[in-house]
Design a protein around this motif. Sequence first.
Motif, PDB file in Angstrom:
ATOM      1  N   ARG A   4      -9.144 -36.828 -32.651  1.00 46.34           N
ATOM      2  CA  ARG A   4      -7.829 -37.375 -32.321  1.00 46.34           C
ATOM      3  C   ARG A   4      -7.975 -38.759 -31.744  1.00 46.34           C
ATOM      4  NH1 ARG A   4      -3.798 -33.841 -31.444  1.00 46.34           N
ATOM      5  NH2 ARG A   4      -2.581 -35.750 -31.475  1.00 46.34           N
ATOM      6  N   ASN A   5      -6.837 -39.452 -31.606  1.00 46.36           N
ATOM      7  CA  ASN A   5      -6.868 -40.821 -31.084  1.00 46.36           C
ATOM      8  C   ASN A   5      -7.527 -40.892 -29.729  1.00 46.36           C
ATOM      9  OD1 ASN A   5      -5.322 -42.854 -29.227  1.00 46.36           O
ATOM     10  ND2 ASN A   5      -5.344 -43.700 -31.301  1.00 46.36           N
ATOM     11  N   LEU A   8      -5.172 -41.534 -26.692  1.00 44.77           N
ATOM     12  CA  LEU A   8      -4.391 -40.350 -26.323  1.00 44.77           C
ATOM     13  C   LEU A   8      -5.253 -39.313 -25.642  1.00 44.77           C
ATOM     14  CD1 LEU A   8      -1.838 -38.699 -26.376  1.00 44.77           C
ATOM     15  CD2 LEU A   8      -2.383 -37.987 -28.724  1.00 44.77           C
ATOM     16  N   VAL A  11      -6.028 -40.122 -22.006  1.00 48.37           N
ATOM     17  CA  VAL A  11      -4.887 -39.880 -21.125  1.00 48.37           C
ATOM     18  C   VAL A  11      -4.695 -38.380 -20.890  1.00 48.37           C
ATOM     19  CG1 VAL A  11      -2.393 -40.109 -20.911  1.00 48.37           C
ATOM     20  CG2 VAL A  11      -3.764 -42.003 -21.775  1.00 48.37           C
ATOM     21  N   LEU A  12      -4.788 -37.579 -21.982  1.00 44.57           N
ATOM     22  CA  LEU A  12      -4.607 -36.141 -21.839  1.00 44.57           C
ATOM     23  C   LEU A  12      -5.665 -35.524 -20.958  1.00 44.57           C
ATOM     24  CD1 LEU A  12      -3.585 -35.156 -25.465  1.00 44.57           C
ATOM     25  CD2 LEU A  12      -2.126 -35.349 -23.454  1.00 44.57           C
ATOM     26  N   THR A  15      -4.802 -36.197 -17.457  1.00 47.34           N
ATOM     27  CA  THR A  15      -3.688 -35.358 -17.023  1.00 47.34           C
ATOM     28  C   THR A  15      -4.157 -33.962 -16.664  1.00 47.34           C
ATOM     29  OG1 THR A  15      -2.241 -36.596 -18.488  1.00 47.34           O
ATOM     30  CG2 THR A  15      -1.434 -34.474 -17.706  1.00 47.34           C
ATOM     31  N   VAL A 262       4.478 -45.512 -28.333  1.00 47.57           N
ATOM     32  CA  VAL A 262       4.033 -45.269 -26.971  1.00 47.57           C
ATOM     33  C   VAL A 262       5.151 -44.560 -26.214  1.00 47.57           C
ATOM     34  CG1 VAL A 262       4.787 -47.577 -26.239  1.00 47.57           C
ATOM     35  CG2 VAL A 262       3.102 -46.334 -24.865  1.00 47.57           C
ATOM     36  N   GLU A 263       4.780 -43.575 -25.414  1.00 46.41           N
ATOM     37  CA  GLU A 263       5.734 -42.807 -24.636  1.00 46.41           C
ATOM     38  C   GLU A 263       5.319 -42.812 -23.166  1.00 46.41           C
ATOM     39  OE1 GLU A 263       6.241 -38.877 -26.074  1.00 46.41           O
ATOM     40  OE2 GLU A 263       6.433 -39.476 -28.183  1.00 46.41           O
ATOM     41  N   MET A 283       2.598 -41.533 -16.431  1.00 41.09           N
ATOM     42  CA  MET A 283       1.588 -41.374 -17.465  1.00 41.09           C
ATOM     43  C   MET A 283       2.087 -41.955 -18.780  1.00 41.09           C
ATOM     44  SD  MET A 283       0.176 -37.546 -16.683  1.00 41.09           S
ATOM     45  CE  MET A 283       1.832 -36.919 -16.391  1.00 41.09           C
ATOM     46  N   MET A 285       1.302 -42.469 -23.037  1.00 38.48           N
ATOM     47  CA  MET A 285       0.601 -41.911 -24.186  1.00 38.48           C
ATOM     48  C   MET A 285       0.946 -42.725 -25.412  1.00 38.48           C
ATOM     49  SD  MET A 285       1.350 -37.928 -23.294  1.00 38.48           S
ATOM     50  CE  MET A 285       3.003 -38.426 -22.779  1.00 38.48           C
ATOM     51  N   ASP A 287      -0.022 -43.646 -29.737  1.00 40.15           N
ATOM     52  CA  ASP A 287      -0.600 -43.131 -30.969  1.00 40.15           C
ATOM     53  C   ASP A 287      -0.403 -44.163 -32.070  1.00 40.15           C
ATOM     54  OD1 ASP A 287      -1.870 -41.443 -32.679  1.00 40.15           O
ATOM     55  OD2 ASP A 287      -0.174 -40.089 -32.982  1.00 40.15           O
TER      56      ASP A 287
END
Length: 531
Positions: A4-5, A8, A11-12, A15, A262-263, A283, A285, A287
Amino acid sequence: MPTRNRGLLAVLMTTVLMIAGLAVASLASAAPSPSPSPARAERAAQTLTWTADNSTTRYKTAPTEAVAGPTTIVFENSTATGNTSGMQHTLTFDQGGGEYNDDVEVNILAYPSDENAGRWEVEVDLSVGTYKFLCTIPGHGQMTGELVVTDGGGGEPGEDTTAPEVDVELAGEQDADGAYIGQATATVTATDEEGGSGVASVEYQVDDLGWQPYTEPVVVDEVGDHTIGYRATDEAGNASAEGNTAFSVVGVDGPDTTPPTVEAMVHGETNDDGAYLGRAEVMLMADDAQSGVASVEYALDGGEWTAYTDVVAVTEVGEHTVAYRATDVAGNVSEAGELTFTVVEAPDDDTEPPVATASVAGTQDSSWSYRGEVTVTLAATDEGSGVARVEYLLDDGDWTTYDEPVTVDDEGAHSVQYRAVDLGGNVSEVGTVGFTIVADTAAPACPAPDPSPVVVMGDVGTDVRNRVTDDGSCTIDDLIRDEARWSSHDAFMTHVRSVLAGLLESGYVTGAERTKVVNAATRSTVGKEGA
């Protein structure tokens, strides 16, 4: 195996760690500090590897034979070795002397979520003889064994001191710049020299996201720059140096002209009006389906754009605005988004101080003085706002923030005071531990054995005969040291179980006698407050 990216995932992962609220207590050790295992220009003559998994009764793998000389000791307790519970384990070399060598100090704490994902190394110099290794964490007393070290001559065990060779081969369609179009397939191979012990395990990791057992070629199809790491260990415990190969993957649909997405989200405790109490955590995120995310940025309250690397904590009371954007590898920049929220004062409802504890470690003589040096380890817990810091004061010095175990080696009497402060400003009661350090001489550990006919734990007796053990000078009571100053009853019980495990293994006590002594120690007041 697609990935995966990277932006991302980073960040995950942050978290998850934040939500889990992991806290790690330092482990007392006078041993050489373990370090991550970087590639080395020169390695020791041999490498010995211990591994652990979910078991509390034995190491998963442990060498039993070696040759004398410079040695790299590897201890790994990770998901790759089968630890799926996150359990902590230690690898410790016994320093009690007697029939075992005590010239090498090893004390390594490892677990899957530590800063090196559970894999650590130390460099030591082994001498001919036998070393006893064990786990010092309570409940792991059966994790023991012996390492027999020879001089390496005459065909003695341990002749395989050469690490295996490991390499990776990348395959896939490439463009004129050498980038792989659509995906790259990585095949890792490892060999051990003829006459060696053979390859035991091969591992890989993509983009430093964690080591995994290698079982089949790895497919990487995420657009962007990548690295693949690889390493191998043979049956004799020799570990190869870690290799790393960089490569790039590009899309199959031509140039990337689409900006990333981006979120943003905010976490924290809120009041009835939706305002965050004391602290808001932002936070971000991002992609990108083609070239991949290159960077994520944020600007707080109209300030400068700043690279986003971790959760942004906002504690200043008032209304705030966070702007955010992302850029992909092709240079496309997303439109800036904005997030507005309010932080208010948190109610001051934490009035309970934290609890601080201390433990003292070292080699003691028959008068309970420590020989050579002492290591003092501090810890603190707080059920309210959380521990802010731990402090200590050595003798007539100043209060100092505690970061790691404190080693004292000056001869004479010493005292260490300690306390903890929580995030609510509450301060624990000041605790004190005292001890005396004498010169480290070769005097017998027990020149005057305890004459008691039966084993007595504090004020609780048993019907177990207080017999002399190993070197003919120490009795069971001498080894258990129920008259020593213990920082806590738990610390005393950990020591009791460790001593009795060794005596049981050596045949000095039976299983029934061990149970009687442990039960008596449990009922005793040794190490309890006021005892």
